[in-house]
Structures are given as structure tokens and as C-alpha cells.
Design a protein around this motif. Structure first.
Motif, short mmCIF file in Angstrom:
data_model
loop_
_atom_site.label_atom_id
_atom_site.label_comp_id
_atom_site.label_asym_id
_atom_site.label_seq_id
_atom_site.Cartn_x
_atom_site.Cartn_y
_atom_site.Cartn_z
N LEU A 186 10.70 -30.02 13.15
CA LEU A 186 9.49 -29.52 12.49
C LEU A 186 9.64 -29.25 10.99
N GLU A 199 7.73 -31.75 8.43
CA GLU A 199 6.28 -31.69 8.62
C GLU A 199 5.72 -30.32 8.27
N THR A 259 7.40 -33.88 20.85
CA THR A 259 7.03 -33.37 22.17
C THR A 259 8.29 -33.10 22.98
N GLY A 293 5.61 -32.32 15.03
CA GLY A 293 6.85 -32.09 15.76
C GLY A 293 7.10 -33.17 16.80
N THR A 301 6.72 -28.30 18.87
CA THR A 301 5.45 -28.78 18.33
C THR A 301 4.61 -27.59 17.86
N TYR A 352 -0.93 -32.39 16.61
CA TYR A 352 0.19 -31.48 16.44
C TYR A 352 1.26 -32.15 15.60
N THR A 356 -1.93 -28.62 14.36
CA THR A 356 -2.19 -28.72 12.92
C THR A 356 -3.47 -28.01 12.50
#
Length: 188
Positions: free
Chosen positions: A62, A65, A145, A143, A149, A141, A152
Motif C-alpha cells: 500500500l 498508492e 487483495t 493495494g 487493501t 480500492y 479509495t
């Protein structure tokens, strides 16, 4: 004290003003404070990622992002305060002298700048609504899975909020400039 001398606020030199003006400033400053807190969060996750890369040999999930979304969120949440403090980049070498020599024309030029700013930032806010709707409806989302995650839509909602508040702050500044131009016209 004029609106411009006090950062375009509705407060007078002693810190008093309308209740709505004080609430508005509290809200704008509150968003900026949230943005400042998010800077701390961003620093912590970047440092954690650096430690993770050095100790584990790979990046934490993560981080890239989340960092990208946090950066955009920070800018949008702090934009209205930047506008109110008159800290946006513009040609100050020309503008300050022009405003001193021609106060009424300077106020009109400042109002035009602020109206254009309101239109541009308002357009960004308007386009953000569709992005938020799409993310909400699709369950977007970030990340991987099964590992980590995050949805957003909360990020998009805060970006939209920041841009909308900044557009309104541009309009508040433009209104103050037009009042200043009208007052200057009456005094001459």
C-alpha cells in the motif's frame, strides 16, 4: 483594517468578525490542520517503507498508492488556507507595484485572478464528483487483495471537499476585492 490587510478575512484587526466568518475560518484552518497531520502520516509510512526495504528486502504493501493519494489529499486540504493567506504564485513583481499605484484597478485585477481561480478549482471539484461516484459504485480500492487493501472513496471525498472549499475561498476573496474596488471608487 481592510480585508486585504487581514488576509481577505471578514475579521477586523482585533480578531472580531461575523460568526459565519469565524466558523468559515475555523473550517478552512481545520482542513489545513488535517492536511498537516497527514504530512506526519506520510512521513511515518515513508520511513516505515524505508525500514521495511532495508530489513525485509521489499516494499511494504500500500505504500506507493497510499503515498500518492495522501499527497493529493494534503494539497487539496491545504489549498483554501493558501488562498486565504495570499500565498499562491503570481507575478508579485508587477502586481504589488500596480496595486499601490492603481488601488481600484489592482482590486479589480485581483478579483479577476480570484474568479479565474474559483472557476479552475471549481472545475476540478466538479470533475472529482464523477471520480468519487465511480469509486463508490465500483468499490474501488488500492493495494493487493488478500494482503492489504483500502477503499479509495474516502480519499476522493476529502480531495473533493478540499477543492470545493478552496473554490469557495477564491470566491470570498473575489467578493472582498470587488468590495475594495467599489470603496475605492466611492472615495475618489
Amino acid at each position: 483594517m481592510t480585508d486585504i490587510d487581514n488576509g481577505g478575512s471578514s475579521l477586523d484587526g482585533r480578531g472580531r468578525g461575523t460568526r459565519a466568518g469565524r466558523l468559515w475560518h475555523f473550517a478552512v484552518d481545520g482542513l489545513a490542520a488535517v492536511g498537516t497531520g497527514l504530512i506526519c502520516v506520510l512521513m511515518v509510512i515513508i520511513c516505515a517503507d524505508i525500514v521495511g526495504r532495508n530489513l525485509l528486502g521489499s516494499s511494504l504493501p500500500l505504500i506507493s498508492e497510499l503515498g500518492a493519494l495522501l499527497l493529493v489529499m494534503i494539497v487539496s486540504l491545504q489549498l483554501a488556507t493558501t488562498v486565504r493567506a495570499d500565498r499562491l504564485a503570481r507575478t508579485e513583481i508587477f502586481f504589488i507595484g500596480f496595486q499601490k499605484r492603481h488601488p481600484r484597478a489592482g482590486a479589480v485585477l485581483s478579483a479577476a485572478f480570484n474568479l479565474v481561480g474559483a472557476a479552475v478549482i471549481g472545475g476540478i471539484a466538479w470533475s472529482s464528483i464523477r471520480i468519487l461516484q465511480k469509486d463508490w459504485a465500483a468499490g474501488e480500492y488500492i493495494g493487493v487483495t488478500g494482503i492489504a487493501t483500502l477503499p479509495t472513496w474516502p480519499f476522493r471525498a476529502l480531495i473533493l471537499l478540499g477543492m470545493a472549499v478552496a473554490a469557495i475561498e477564491f470566491l470570498v476573496r473575489a467578493f472582498a476585492d470587488l468590495k475594495r474596488a467599489a470603496a475605492s471608487a466611492r472615495s475618489t
